[in-house]
Design a protein around this motif. Structure first.
Motif, PDB file in Angstrom:
ATOM      1  N   SER A 260      10.260 -16.161  24.856  1.00 48.76           N
ATOM      2  CA  SER A 260      11.353 -15.639  24.026  1.00 48.76           C
ATOM      3  C   SER A 260      11.232 -16.120  22.587  1.00 48.76           C
ATOM      4  O   SER A 260      11.424 -15.345  21.644  1.00 48.76           O
ATOM      5  N   VAL A 261      10.896 -17.400  22.421  1.00 48.05           N
ATOM      6  CA  VAL A 261      10.739 -17.951  21.067  1.00 48.05           C
ATOM      7  C   VAL A 261       9.565 -17.275  20.356  1.00 48.05           C
ATOM      8  O   VAL A 261       9.658 -16.939  19.164  1.00 48.05           O
ATOM      9  N   ILE A 262       8.466 -17.048  21.083  1.00 48.90           N
ATOM     10  CA  ILE A 262       7.305 -16.375  20.484  1.00 48.90           C
ATOM     11  C   ILE A 262       7.670 -14.961  20.058  1.00 48.90           C
ATOM     12  O   ILE A 262       7.349 -14.526  18.940  1.00 48.90           O
ATOM     13  N   LEU A 263       8.351 -14.218  20.933  1.00 47.64           N
ATOM     14  CA  LEU A 263       8.743 -12.844  20.599  1.00 47.64           C
ATOM     15  C   LEU A 263       9.695 -12.812  19.413  1.00 47.64           C
ATOM     16  O   LEU A 263       9.574 -11.961  18.520  1.00 47.64           O
ATOM     17  N   ALA A 264      10.647 -13.744  19.381  1.00 46.45           N
ATOM     18  CA  ALA A 264      11.586 -13.793  18.262  1.00 46.45           C
ATOM     19  C   ALA A 264      10.867 -14.143  16.961  1.00 46.45           C
ATOM     20  O   ALA A 264      11.155 -13.563  15.900  1.00 46.45           O
ATOM     21  N   PHE A 265       9.938 -15.081  17.030  1.00 52.17           N
ATOM     22  CA  PHE A 265       9.166 -15.473  15.842  1.00 52.17           C
ATOM     23  C   PHE A 265       8.380 -14.279  15.293  1.00 52.17           C
ATOM     24  O   PHE A 265       8.394 -14.013  14.082  1.00 52.17           O
ATOM     25  N   ILE A 266       7.692 -13.554  16.183  1.00 55.14           N
ATOM     26  CA  ILE A 266       6.923 -12.387  15.729  1.00 55.14           C
ATOM     27  C   ILE A 266       7.854 -11.297  15.225  1.00 55.14           C
ATOM     28  O   ILE A 266       7.536 -10.586  14.258  1.00 55.14           O
ATOM     29  N   GLY A 267       9.026 -11.158  15.851  1.00 52.49           N
ATOM     30  CA  GLY A 267      10.010 -10.187  15.367  1.00 52.49           C
ATOM     31  C   GLY A 267      10.454 -10.485  13.942  1.00 52.49           C
ATOM     32  O   GLY A 267      10.531  -9.586  13.098  1.00 52.49           O
ATOM     33  N   VAL A 268      10.728 -11.768  13.665  1.00 50.43           N
ATOM     34  CA  VAL A 268      11.100 -12.174  12.305  1.00 50.43           C
ATOM     35  C   VAL A 268       9.948 -11.905  11.339  1.00 50.43           C
ATOM     36  O   VAL A 268      10.150 -11.431  10.212  1.00 50.43           O
ATOM     37  N   LYS A 269       8.723 -12.195  11.782  1.00 49.63           N
ATOM     38  CA  LYS A 269       7.553 -11.956  10.937  1.00 49.63           C
ATOM     39  C   LYS A 269       7.444 -10.475  10.568  1.00 49.63           C
ATOM     40  O   LYS A 269       7.149 -10.123   9.421  1.00 49.63           O
ATOM     41  N   LEU A 270       7.680  -9.581  11.523  1.00 51.93           N
ATOM     42  CA  LEU A 270       7.607  -8.143  11.263  1.00 51.93           C
ATOM     43  C   LEU A 270       8.694  -7.690  10.291  1.00 51.93           C
ATOM     44  O   LEU A 270       8.449  -6.866   9.407  1.00 51.93           O
ATOM     45  N   ILE A 271       9.893  -8.225  10.450  1.00 46.52           N
ATOM     46  CA  ILE A 271      10.985  -7.858   9.546  1.00 46.52           C
ATOM     47  C   ILE A 271      10.682  -8.338   8.124  1.00 46.52           C
ATOM     48  O   ILE A 271      10.915  -7.616   7.141  1.00 46.52           O
ATOM     49  N   LEU A 272      10.159  -9.564   8.000  1.00 46.25           N
ATOM     50  CA  LEU A 272       9.776 -10.075   6.675  1.00 46.25           C
ATOM     51  C   LEU A 272       8.670  -9.230   6.057  1.00 46.25           C
ATOM     52  O   LEU A 272       8.673  -8.972   4.838  1.00 46.25           O
ATOM     53  N   LEU A 273       7.743  -8.772   6.898  1.00 41.40           N
ATOM     54  CA  LEU A 273       6.665  -7.916   6.396  1.00 41.40           C
ATOM     55  C   LEU A 273       7.213  -6.593   5.877  1.00 41.40           C
ATOM     56  O   LEU A 273       6.805  -6.108   4.817  1.00 41.40           O
ATOM     57  N   PHE A 274       8.171  -6.030   6.601  1.00 39.14           N
ATOM     58  CA  PHE A 274       8.817  -4.790   6.147  1.00 39.14           C
ATOM     59  C   PHE A 274       9.529  -5.012   4.818  1.00 39.14           C
ATOM     60  O   PHE A 274       9.404  -4.196   3.882  1.00 39.14           O
ATOM     61  N   LEU A 275      10.290  -6.105   4.705  1.00 42.74           N
ATOM     62  CA  LEU A 275      11.021  -6.387   3.467  1.00 42.74           C
ATOM     63  C   LEU A 275      10.058  -6.637   2.303  1.00 42.74           C
ATOM     64  O   LEU A 275      10.314  -6.206   1.173  1.00 42.74           O
ATOM     65  N   HIS A 276       8.941  -7.317   2.594  1.00 45.76           N
ATOM     66  CA  HIS A 276       7.946  -7.591   1.555  1.00 45.76           C
ATOM     67  C   HIS A 276       7.318  -6.304   1.027  1.00 45.76           C
ATOM     68  O   HIS A 276       7.122  -6.137  -0.186  1.00 45.76           O
ATOM     69  N   GLU A 277       6.990  -5.385   1.934  1.00 42.68           N
ATOM     70  CA  GLU A 277       6.289  -4.158   1.559  1.00 42.68           C
ATOM     71  C   GLU A 277       7.216  -3.109   0.972  1.00 42.68           C
ATOM     72  O   GLU A 277       6.827  -2.364   0.070  1.00 42.68           O
ATOM     73  N   ASP A 278       8.472  -3.031   1.446  1.00 42.80           N
ATOM     74  CA  ASP A 278       9.344  -1.917   1.092  1.00 42.80           C
ATOM     75  C   ASP A 278      10.565  -2.289   0.253  1.00 42.80           C
ATOM     76  O   ASP A 278      11.221  -1.406  -0.289  1.00 42.80           O
TER      77      ASP A 278
END
Length: 339
Positions: A260-278
């Motif tokens: 669960s912690v791994i999935l949440a960490f990767i989820g946060v990483k994806l959201i940050l990537l979206f915010l960084h790019e868009d």
């Protein structure tokens, strides 16, 4: 971006198919109970093969591609251990004899590989067309992580999936495995054996696992080739790994929390990537080497904490965990009468 030529794709797919066919021949041509020595040998073989492939990719495509591959492979390998929990539950619920478990495992691996290949293609296309795909993937992973923590002490209802219910309504189910066949005749009537229901149950759960694992690995890399190979090499050898760590699985009492912690960490990483790019380039991105370090640290801490906990409380057993609450089944008339 890593430019993977067509011949490299073809050669890699050919190697993966050859390894799977070889594994299939080993398991199906001589149904038997897998011992510890055999399971250890094949587990080491497939892990070593995956590591060598990663080192070759690192050498040919660079350190970034190599790091992304190993990060994705470790994520998928850790998630596949959760698959093994569900396989144990399915085999137990349907009473699968040991000599047929290899066949069922390989079907599950083949179904998972085919399904994930389709979803990888869909995910890669969505990422290239829609910039908000990373946001959706991130939210899905965070939701899954929360649900897995909420229902970490529950087991998935493998006998009551939609596909299993539909199958039971098509043909009567035999209580005999009929030598490992899926269909048979009893008293002049065509019946399905429990092994066919096992295949259907495994296929049903593969759908749920794929919906988690594909967004998770896309959180590590956007390269379809790396996503595909990380998934393929994590799934190959799962048959042998099952028999190697079957006894250890019940000791990993904190595995669901770690995943669960791994999935949440990767989820946060994806959201940050979206915010960084868009949204704004001032939003930081989590680099892949840091992701790899965090994932490894979570897995090590989870494993050590689980073993320490079980040593102090030997009566505790790990649960597979579920992303939804197990629904109550209506009691049969016979059960109601017994009350």
């Amino acid at each position: 971006m890593v430019d993977i030529p067509t011949w490299a794709w073809a050669a890699t797919i050919a190697v993966i198919v050859a390894l799977f066919v070889f594994d299939l021949l080993v398991a199906v041509r001589r149904p038997h109970r897998v011992g510890l020595r055999e399971a250890t040998f094949w587990s080491v073989f497939y892990i070593a093969f995956a590591v060598v492939f990663g080192l070759v990719l690192w050498w040919l495509a660079g350190s970034e591609a190599g790091t992304e591959y190993f990060s994705g492979w470790i994520v998928e390998k850790s998630l596949s251990i959760d698959n093994l929990f569900v396989f144990v539950i399915i085999f137990s619920r349907f009473g699968v004899p040991e000599q047929y478990q290899q066949k069922a495992l390989l079907f599950g691996i083949a179904a998972a590989l085919l399904l994930r290949t389709v979803l990888i293609a869909v995910g890669a296309a969505a990422i290239s067309l829609f910039s908000f795909t990373f946001l959706i993937f991130g939210l899905v992973l965070i939701w899954t992580a929360v649900q897995l923590v909420r229902h970490r002490k529950e087991e998935p209802d493998v006998e009551d999936t939609w596909l299993v219910r539909r199958a039971r309504g098509i043909l009567p189910v035999s209580t005999d495995f009929h030598g490992g066949r899926m269909l048979a005749h009893e008293d002049g009537q065509r019946v399905m054996t429990p092994l066919l229901l096992v295949f259907i149950a495994i296929g049903s759960t593969d759908v749920l696992f794929a919906l988690d694992s594909i967004p998770a690995v896309f959180g590590v890399t956007e390269e379809a080739f790396i996503v595909f190979t990380a998934n393929a090499f994590a799934l190959l050898g799962l048959r042998a790994l099952f028999f190697l760590i079957e006894g250890l699985l019940e000791r990993l009492v904190y595995l669901s929390i770690g995943l669960s912690v791994i999935l949440a960490f990767i989820g946060v990483k994806l959201i940050l990537l979206f915010l960084h790019e868009d949204v704004s380039h001032s939003v930081p991105k989590i680099p892949t080497p840091l992701s790899l370090l965090v994932i490894l640290l979570i897995l090590v801490v989870t494993t050590i904490a689980s073993l320490v906990r079980v040593r102090k409380h030997p009566e505790e057993r790990a649960q597979a965990g579920s992303i939804r609450k197990k629904r109550d089944r209506p009691r049969s008339e016979e059960e109601a009468g017994a009350r």
